[in-house]
Design an enzyme around this catalytic site. Structure first.
Site, short mmCIF file in Angstrom:
data_model
loop_
_atom_site.label_atom_id
_atom_site.label_comp_id
_atom_site.label_asym_id
_atom_site.label_seq_id
_atom_site.Cartn_x
_atom_site.Cartn_y
_atom_site.Cartn_z
N SER A 100 0.72 -1.23 -0.07
CA SER A 100 0.06 0.08 -0.04
C SER A 100 0.83 1.26 0.12
O SER A 100 1.94 1.36 0.88
CB SER A 100 -0.85 0.00 1.15
OG SER A 100 -1.63 1.24 1.25
N HIS A 114 -2.35 7.26 -4.55
CA HIS A 114 -2.93 6.15 -3.69
C HIS A 114 -2.74 4.71 -4.54
O HIS A 114 -3.27 4.91 -5.75
CB HIS A 114 -3.98 6.42 -2.67
CG HIS A 114 -4.70 5.02 -2.27
ND1 HIS A 114 -5.37 4.41 -2.84
CD2 HIS A 114 -3.95 4.29 -1.12
CE1 HIS A 114 -5.70 3.15 -2.06
NE2 HIS A 114 -4.64 3.13 -1.17
N ASN A 116 -2.98 0.25 -3.81
CA ASN A 116 -3.02 -0.69 -3.02
C ASN A 116 -3.19 -2.25 -3.98
O ASN A 116 -4.19 -2.12 -4.42
CB ASN A 116 -3.80 -0.73 -1.97
CG ASN A 116 -4.18 -1.67 -1.11
OD1 ASN A 116 -4.99 -2.52 -1.29
ND2 ASN A 116 -3.37 -1.93 -0.06
N ARG A 118 -3.77 -6.43 -2.75
CA ARG A 118 -3.49 -7.22 -1.35
C ARG A 118 -4.32 -8.66 -1.91
O ARG A 118 -4.70 -8.84 -2.83
CB ARG A 118 -4.28 -6.51 -0.69
CG ARG A 118 -5.58 -6.33 -0.85
CD ARG A 118 -6.29 -5.41 -0.13
NE ARG A 118 -7.95 -4.96 -0.31
CZ ARG A 118 -7.99 -3.88 -1.07
NH1 ARG A 118 -7.01 -3.21 -1.55
NH2 ARG A 118 -9.45 -3.71 -1.55
N HIS A 153 -6.53 7.85 -16.70
CA HIS A 153 -7.32 6.64 -17.15
C HIS A 153 -7.31 5.86 -18.15
O HIS A 153 -7.47 4.65 -18.06
CB HIS A 153 -8.86 7.36 -17.01
CG HIS A 153 -9.52 7.73 -15.66
ND1 HIS A 153 -10.08 6.68 -15.19
CD2 HIS A 153 -9.38 8.71 -14.86
CE1 HIS A 153 -10.80 7.12 -13.93
NE2 HIS A 153 -10.33 8.31 -13.97
N HIS A 183 -20.45 12.31 3.74
CA HIS A 183 -20.64 13.49 4.40
C HIS A 183 -20.43 14.65 3.66
O HIS A 183 -20.94 15.78 4.06
CB HIS A 183 -20.02 13.43 5.76
CG HIS A 183 -18.52 13.44 5.68
ND1 HIS A 183 -17.90 12.31 5.25
CD2 HIS A 183 -17.67 14.25 5.88
CE1 HIS A 183 -16.61 12.48 5.20
NE2 HIS A 183 -16.42 13.84 5.78
N GLY A 266 -4.36 -5.01 14.77
CA GLY A 266 -3.24 -4.84 15.71
C GLY A 266 -2.00 -4.54 15.04
O GLY A 266 -0.96 -4.69 15.32
N GLY A 267 -2.14 -4.19 13.74
CA GLY A 267 -1.17 -3.50 12.85
C GLY A 267 -0.18 -2.60 13.56
O GLY A 267 -0.58 -1.97 14.71
N ARG A 268 0.72 -2.08 12.97
CA ARG A 268 1.55 -1.11 13.59
C ARG A 268 1.01 0.31 12.96
O ARG A 268 0.91 0.72 11.89
CB ARG A 268 2.95 -1.31 12.97
CG ARG A 268 4.00 -0.21 13.25
CD ARG A 268 5.37 -0.69 12.89
NE ARG A 268 6.34 0.26 13.36
CZ ARG A 268 6.86 1.50 12.82
NH1 ARG A 268 6.66 1.85 11.69
NH2 ARG A 268 7.79 2.21 13.31
#
Length: 312
Positions: A100, A114, A116, A118, A153, A183, A266-268
């Protein structure tokens, strides 16, 4: 049962992290990524372990801050962020790995980007594993350039071309819908590609698609950096960039699945939140002046459209 080559996925992801860091350092000219390896829950059994390799660049010539992270974690129970839209995964062991990145430029004419990609596996005794790929890349400009939007694109469409004519429009639409601040009733940027839960066509086909997305990211982003990084800008434009960065923060902390997944497993924390910009500001009820380039961002570039079919 289909063979899942997890080792090959991990090797590809680590190599992709290396390539992206090397090329972005070249484009920056002075900044360097500093590496910080980490282990999740040290001292516990492997079933609740894992770790990663974080690389962060600060105060470069082009990039004010950016990170390119690899992580590989495993646990006994899928977190809520993963089971909210797939309740059948609740209670399964999981293994997840990915790369990422987020790059925040100094120059307001250079967009934030950005990406990512996975891979997930969810397992349960006595049942076949459930696996899938996900990811994509998207672009968040502060000042819009039609040439850049078209290039971004068209490169995204090229990444999908070998996998079916319907793939780019489907994942482009998904990206427009996912990176949307409800929002604010506005997109985060001009979009790109977003896909998740991909296992159609088998492991090898899906792995090939993930690689194509990863391999096309630099082709999409680096020419835009090169065109814009030496453009002059004013303090007023810098202040608008800092204001618009607030939208990035809002999305990542309220909606982003990757952020929620990392925190819930619980990742960093330092690695998860490296996606946030180093400087940002909010302004009450800001409205751009009509006829300005700031207004153009809202009126043209923050409205989803078929950029890949346009010409300059």
């Amino acid at each position: 049962m289909e063979t899942l080559n997890i080792k090959a996925v991990k090797q590809y992801l680590l190599g992709l992290q290396d390539r992206i860091c090397d090329e972005l350092e070249q484009e920056d000219g002075s900044g360097q990524f500093l590496e910080d390896s980490w282990q999740r829950a040290p001292g516990v059994q492997r079933a609740e372990g894992g770790g990663g390799r974080s690389r962060v660049l600060n105060n470069g010539t082009v990039f004010e801050q950016g990170g390119v992270n690899f992580s590989h974690v495993m646990g006994e129970n899928m977190p809520k962020s993963a089971t909210a839209h797939r309740p059948e995964l609740a209670g399964r062991r999981f293994e997840a790995m990915g790369v990422s990145l987020v790059m925040h430029p100094n120059n307001p004419n250079v967009p934030t980007s950005h990406a990512n990609i996975r891979f997930f596996i969810a397992e349960k005794d006595g049942e076949a594993p459930i696996w899938w790929f996900g990811g994509g890349f998207d672009l968040t400009p502060y000042y819009g350039f039609k040439e850049d939007a078209i290039h971004w694109h068209q490169t995204a469409r090229k990444a999908c071309a070998d996998f079916g004519d319907d793939v780019y429009p489907r994942y482009k639409k998904w990206c427009d819908e996912y990176f949307f601040l409800k929002h604010r009733n506005e997109p985060r940027g001009i979009g790109g590609l977003f896909f998740d839960d991909l296992n159609e066509g088998g492991f090898e086909q899906c792995f090939a698609f993930m690689r194509s997305i990863g391999d096309h990211f630099l082709d999409a982003y680096r020419p835009i950096i090169a065109r814009r990084k030496d453009m002059a800008f004013s303090d007023e434009q810098r202040q608008f960039q800092l204001y618009r960065r607030g939208r990035y923060v809002e999305f990542n902390l309220v909606y982003d699945r990757g952020t929620l997944f990392g925190l819930q497993t619980g990742g960093r924390t330092e690695s998860i939140l490296m996606s946030l910009p180093p400087l940002v500001r909010w302004q009450y009820n800001y409205q751009p002046e009509p006829g300005t380039r700031e207004a153009e961002l809202y009126e043209i570039f923050l409205k989803p459209q078929d950029w890949a079919d346009q010409t300059c």
